[in-house]
Design a protein around this motif. Sequence first.
Motif, PDB file in Angstrom:
ATOM      1  N   SER A 100      38.341  48.821  34.719  1.00 22.51           N
ATOM      2  CA  SER A 100      38.003  47.391  34.683  1.00 22.51           C
ATOM      3  C   SER A 100      37.855  46.895  36.113  1.00 22.51           C
ATOM      4  O   SER A 100      38.827  46.421  36.730  1.00 22.51           O
ATOM      5  CB  SER A 100      39.091  46.598  33.958  1.00 22.51           C
ATOM      6  OG  SER A 100      38.841  45.209  34.054  1.00 22.51           O
ATOM      7  N   THR A 153      36.195  44.334  37.151  1.00 23.01           N
ATOM      8  CA  THR A 153      36.374  42.873  37.189  1.00 23.01           C
ATOM      9  C   THR A 153      37.856  42.512  37.247  1.00 23.01           C
ATOM     10  O   THR A 153      38.279  41.656  38.034  1.00 23.01           O
ATOM     11  CB  THR A 153      35.728  42.220  35.955  1.00 23.01           C
ATOM     12  OG1 THR A 153      34.344  42.568  35.918  1.00 23.01           O
ATOM     13  CG2 THR A 153      35.881  40.710  36.004  1.00 23.01           C
ATOM     14  N   GLY A 154      38.657  43.176  36.417  1.00 23.47           N
ATOM     15  CA  GLY A 154      40.101  42.932  36.436  1.00 23.47           C
ATOM     16  C   GLY A 154      40.720  43.311  37.772  1.00 23.47           C
ATOM     17  O   GLY A 154      41.600  42.601  38.287  1.00 23.47           O
TER      18      GLY A 154
END
Length: 622
Positions: free
Chosen positions: A57, A59-60
Amino acid sequence: MTNLTLIQRSPDPEAVGTSRDRRPTLAERFRAMGRSRIGALLLLLATLIAIVWANISFTGYEHFWETHLTLGLGDLHLDFTLHALVNDALMAIFFFTVGLEVRREFAIGELTSWSRAVVPVVAAIFGLAVPAVIFVLFAMGTGHANAWGVVISTDTAFLVGGLALIGPRAVGRLRVFLLALAVVDDIGALSIIALVYTKDFNPVPLIVAAVGLVGVYFTRYLRGGRGPVYGTLAVIVWLAFLASGVHPTLAGVAIALLIPVYRPNRRDVEHALDLARTFRQSPNTEYARAAANSLRESISINERLQSAWSPYVAYVVLPLFALANAGVRLNGDILAGAVVSPLAWGVVAGLVVGKFVGVFGSTVLLRALRIGEFGPGLTVDRLAGGAALCGIGFTISLFIVDLAIPGEAAQNAARVGVLAATVIAFVVATIVFRLSDVHRPKEEMGLTLVRPVDPRRDHVFGDPNAPFTIVEYGDFQCGFCLKATGSVGEVREVLGDDLRYVWRHAPLTRFHPNALAAAEASEAAARQGKFFEFERSLFADQEHQLPSDIMRRAVELGLDLERFEADLSSPEVAARVRDDMLDAEAMDITAVPTFFINGRRHTGPYDAQSLIRALQASVAAP
């Protein structure tokens, strides 16, 4: 009153030999892992977690490190992202410990003597310049040629940890060389960060920083409470650097270079022991505090701070830095882009090829020209492995990627290059070191004296041109060495002027707590022409070798006490003993006394008749 010196029984030289018969198992190596190896493994683990996290992830991953933190009081406040907190604040602690090491090496370490310093200094300079040139050749026309700083520096944590994990046998002298090189390398990298990658420079806050640094210097003269003063001034200097536009991590270096460093003074150590004895007789809070303060003050604040902060840097700061900066997406598009990216290839070539050519080429040239001091064990193959390992530029490389390269795509390509260079350099170094071990089988180690006898350097008793030579590696607190002195005396009675006897130091500090200090004291006495007199005095009373006993012996021998104390604290004396110890390690000497008869290692009994037969046999042999 009970003597505080505890002399344990040192290993019997006739019974010790297992270390020469086999390599340690993986489990034994793991149990023996020190801070450097554990720190390197944590750094590697954090890197892998960051890569996995970013690819699961991205984005995370980005959102987490872009989380904002605000610290403030009234109208004053600081706003940081977690990423900036790690890179600007926590990394200042890392650079602080680097600065402490730089200060120590130039004050009392390997860089105090030009003959010792010239080789790592020249190697570090070429190791900075050659990678930068190679990178620029690759990156010309990409708009990122100014990012050459990415390839200039070696990651000290990975260097030391990698050497401990994959290094060859008897790695001591190579480790000392690489650490000295890394110190100079760090100076170059930090200077380049300050001069090349500083943006939005504002000189006014640096006036505040300068005042704070002056305060740091004079804090050493306070009688007490120096810790809070150092801490307060450090925060002020860091904030001033931050406001000036100069990267705030350099505040850590500036502060560290002003922290005093010195070798322990014998009188201070003796005073601390006296207070400890007083506390033992009358245990109370006042005496406990006085004894603790005295023990602490006998060690320089530089070394105390290194000891205090190094675990946090190795186990927390650097792994957090890797976690915050090594999160590179490795999907097909990014890897395909890196494969055809001149920027990525410039990073790989600069680190892997440039570092090897710069470090190895310069050291081979210096060796051929007989410039500088290499020492036994620092052979061409060992230098080649060390030069390959210098291609790991992980921490500083990732640090400068953020400073020097704009744009996510270009940063990803550069980070892929840094990670690839780290793997390639590690693999190449492993291969070189394994080939080095094959070239020098363990059973052949230490059979021949690695450093020929030199009357200008060695402590020679007897005619320097005598046909028979006995070299003993010993320890002044070893009972077996005491017996050996009697055997050597009997040999001299038989052979007379046909024998020259040479003593070299191999103090077993694991068994004899005062052996190293005794060895250094004998070297200080040697500077006044009293080495063998001091040796006999040490052997005459092995259980009394505390600082007060050392000074008493100096008085009894009529030494100049002021000069003797100055020599005891000098880096030259410490280096002389350390050289013998590194030579002993290179020959796998694990028990004393160890004898060399006319340059060949003696095995078996060391009574007078056995030594005489060995001497005669060595001359008769072809």
